[in-house]
Design an enzyme around this catalytic site. Structure first.
Site, PDB file in Angstrom:
ATOM      1  N   CYS A  17       0.292  -1.080  -0.578  1.00  0.00           N
ATOM      2  CA  CYS A  17      -0.163   0.059   0.436  1.00  0.00           C
ATOM      3  C   CYS A  17       0.917   1.290  -0.028  1.00  0.00           C
ATOM      4  CB  CYS A  17      -0.880  -0.046   1.609  1.00  0.00           C
ATOM      5  SG  CYS A  17      -1.839  -1.195   1.568  1.00  0.00           S
ATOM      6  N   CYS A  37     -13.536   1.033   7.394  1.00  0.00           N
ATOM      7  CA  CYS A  37     -12.277   0.510   6.342  1.00  0.00           C
ATOM      8  C   CYS A  37     -12.640   1.382   5.179  1.00  0.00           C
ATOM      9  CB  CYS A  37     -13.505  -0.994   5.711  1.00  0.00           C
ATOM     10  SG  CYS A  37     -13.133  -1.751   7.515  1.00  0.00           S
ATOM     11  N   SER A  38     -11.397   1.443   4.479  1.00  0.00           N
ATOM     12  CA  SER A  38     -11.109   2.453   3.197  1.00  0.00           C
ATOM     13  C   SER A  38     -11.996   1.878   2.528  1.00  0.00           C
ATOM     14  CB  SER A  38     -10.178   3.293   3.145  1.00  0.00           C
ATOM     15  OG  SER A  38      -8.947   1.785   2.625  1.00  0.00           O
ATOM     16  N   LYS A  76      -9.558   6.972   3.742  1.00  0.00           N
ATOM     17  CA  LYS A  76     -11.266   6.282   4.316  1.00  0.00           C
ATOM     18  C   LYS A  76     -11.992   7.233   3.694  1.00  0.00           C
ATOM     19  CE  LYS A  76     -14.930   4.711   6.559  1.00  0.00           C
ATOM     20  NZ  LYS A  76     -15.366   4.869   5.335  1.00  0.00           N
ATOM     21  N   HIS A 122      -8.738   4.822  -2.508  1.00  0.00           N
ATOM     22  CA  HIS A 122      -7.664   3.641  -1.706  1.00  0.00           C
ATOM     23  C   HIS A 122      -6.545   3.043  -2.786  1.00  0.00           C
ATOM     24  CE1 HIS A 122      -4.054   2.025   0.009  1.00  0.00           C
ATOM     25  NE2 HIS A 122      -4.075   1.063   0.422  1.00  0.00           N
TER      26      HIS A 122
END
Length: 388
Positions: free
Chosen positions: A84, A211-212, A331, A335
């Site tokens: 990431c 959670c994103s 968020k 992402h």
């Protein structure tokens, strides 16, 4: 390794039906050069950040940039990956070439197409950023990894559901002002705090709002040396940049402490000869709300176990003493793995050049950026300031 960001381009993040990795690259590569006021023949090197690992059938994406202008032909192009933190890894690669005087202008493109495969496939692909020999069977995939981290944190420091809800709500509120964000919806703390049909539990104590988002998108920056940047239309300089990697298996470390993140912040601030109090704002890696909470502690904003204070007492709000994720963060903004680190550097650069629109803070001078790969495994920290 000092370098400057002198141009950028950024697609909206979200679901881009009908567009593949090549299409997304095409939307930002030439636009970033135009923003910097240079042309393809000026570029000495191309770096593409792309995680892939099954998101896209097209591997080997580095030369895809060449498709968009014949003047890119024969220029060196490389793909880099660090989970990431892939986007920041690509930026570091470009900075090293500039620092070694191997390049004057480097085009860095971060890109990911995540929505072209099914939900279970997405989960399995993301889980490849964990230590599969020990962590492959964690229920809930990568969300399950952070669900386990949240459970252990709650066991050690008490239930922090109020703080996680406040982080989610803060970032969604901030994201409403970001035209590039995937989800521009102001969600209340109460909505983020309560389990409901629209906000179910996902893994451990983490709910959907913790959670994103699964995203498609691309972002690109143009890097150059300081001397060249002085004559450019705009320039943001790296006061420092640090990379720290930790063990991949969670069993090898105290996963509730994010020690690699802490070390990266210490190195970056030390190199810049600054303290956290000197920063105007921070863009940090809130892939899950528990990550942002732990990062408050790792960056030194609060002592260990007291991260909740930073959000519950308003410190990290847009009008607080250290605004965090004014862009909406991962968020709200989304992402797309390979694009995320590049996006974070663009969001900070927009603030520092006074071009952040409705997101704009009043006269920010110094930005901190933290981008991580895996569960605090690949840790990148940058300190940016306007060149002039």
């Amino acid at each position: 390794m000092t370098a400057c960001i002198v141009g950028w381009s950024h697609t909206p993040f979200g679901k881009h039906d009908g567009l593949d990795v090549e299409d997304l690259i095409g939307k930002v590569a030439l636009a970033a050069l135009d923003d910097a006021g240079i042309s393809p023949e000026d570029v000495d090197e191309i770096v593409v950040g792309n995680f892939n690992e099954g998101f896209s059938p097209q591997g080997f994406p580095s030369s895809l940039v060449l498709q968009f202008d014949d003047r890119f032909r024969f220029k060196p192009a490389t793909r880099v990956e660090n989970a990431c933190a892939t986007g920041s890894a690509a930026i570091h690669q470009g900075m090293k070439s500039i620092g070694a005087k191997k390049a004057r202008f480097v085009l860095v493109v971060g890109v990911e197409k995540m929505t072209g495969i099914s939900g279970p496939e997405i989960g399995n692909t993301l889980l490849k950023a964990s230590y599969l020999k020990e962590e492959a069977d964690i229920e809930g995939g990568f969300a399950g990894v952070f669900g386990r981290i949240a459970q252990q944190y709650f066991q050690r420091h008490g239930d922090q559901s109020d703080a996680l809800a406040a982080i989610a709500s803060k970032n969604h509120k901030n994201g409403c002002a970001n035209p590039l964000a995937q989800m521009r919806k102001d969600l209340s703390v109460e909505f983020c705090r309560e389990i409901s049909d629209k906000n179910p539990l996902v893994a451990g104590p983490l709910k959907r709002t913790d959670c994103s988002l699964v995203s498609d998108g691309a972002a690109a920056v143009v890097l150059t040396d300081v001397d060249t940047a002085l004559s450019m239309r705009k320039a943001v300089v790296f006061r420092s940049a640090a990379q720290v990697n930790d063990f991949l298996p969670m069993s090898r470390r105290d996963i509730v402490k994010f020690e690699g993140c802490e070390m990266a912040w210490k190195k970056a601030l030390g190199e810049a000869k600054l303290t956290l109090n000197d920063l105007s704002f921070v863009e940090t890696h809130d892939c899950f709300t528990i990550a942002e909470l732990l990062e408050y502690e790792a960056m030194g904003l609060t002592p260990e176990g007291q991260g909740a204070r930073a959000v519950l007492e308003g410190w990290t709000q847009k009008d607080g003493k250290l605004p965090v994720n004014v862009s909406g963060g991962l968020k709200s903004k989304g992402h797309p793995i390979g694009a995320t680190g590049v996006s974070m550097h663009i969001m900070a650069s927009m603030q520092l050049t006074g071009t952040a629109g409705d997101m704009q803070l009043a006269n920010p001078k110094l930005a901190g950026i933290f981008n991580m790969g895996g569960a605090a495994v690949a840790n990148y920290c940058s300190i940016l300031e306007p060149l002039r």
